[in-house]
Write an enzyme that holds these catalytic residues in place. Structure first.
Site, PDB file in Angstrom:
ATOM      1  CB  CYS A  16     -19.866 -35.227   3.815  1.00 42.49           C
ATOM      2  SG  CYS A  16     -21.608 -35.060   3.374  1.00 42.49           S
ATOM      3  CB  CYS A  58     -21.340 -38.849   0.675  1.00 38.29           C
ATOM      4  SG  CYS A  58     -20.291 -37.374   0.565  1.00 38.29           S
ATOM      5  CB  CYS A  99     -20.669 -32.459   0.516  1.00 37.20           C
ATOM      6  SG  CYS A  99     -19.777 -33.965   0.064  1.00 37.20           S
ATOM      7  CB  CYS A 145     -23.584 -36.128  -1.351  1.00 36.69           C
ATOM      8  SG  CYS A 145     -23.411 -35.177   0.181  1.00 36.69           S
ATOM      9  CB  CYS A 147     -19.848 -20.559  10.135  1.00 36.37           C
ATOM     10  SG  CYS A 147     -20.919 -20.574  11.563  1.00 36.37           S
TER      11      CYS A 147
END
Length: 121
Positions: A34, A37, A83, A86, A109
């Site tokens: 991510c 984070c 995610c 976060c 995707c």
């Protein structure tokens, strides 16, 4: 610090333009994390070229959360992915992986600006 495009995708559920991500050409072994984070989301061994214009993966790590109950996504036959740490918007997962003959039948995707690539040691 996130770029304007990354912030827009991760926090406002925007979508980057197709075929603009540098990660489309990334072929090294490693992890995709991510951008907000640093949580590990995907491994390079599950990445494949879907030709759709966004980095595609056929499997996820535990850091990816699937959203349920979104009416617009149900109409589009997709599921939004975030995610788990976060809550950042990453992209969508589709059940069309059979087209590319991937083991899970799934195509995650993902917006490239929502990811950072970390090469394997």
């Amino acid at each position: 610090k996130l770029s304007k495009a990354a912030y827009s995708v991760l926090h406002d559920a925007a979508t980057e333009r197709p075929f603009t991500s540098e990660l489309l050409q990334e072929k090294r072994a490693g992890s995709y994390c991510c951008a907000a984070c640093g949580t590990k989301l995907f491994e390079s061994k599950t990445k494949f070229n879907s030709g759709t214009g966004w980095p595609s993966f056929y499997d996820k790590l535990p850091g990816v959360e699937l959203e349920t109950g979104n009416y617009m996504d149900m109409l589009a036959m997709r599921t939004e992915v975030h995610c788990v740490k976060c809550g950042g918007h990453l992209g969508h997962v589709f059940d069309d992986g059979i087209i590319w003959e991937v083991p899970t039948g799934k195509r995650y995707c993902i917006n490239g600006v929502a990811l950072n690539f970390v090469a394997a040691a």
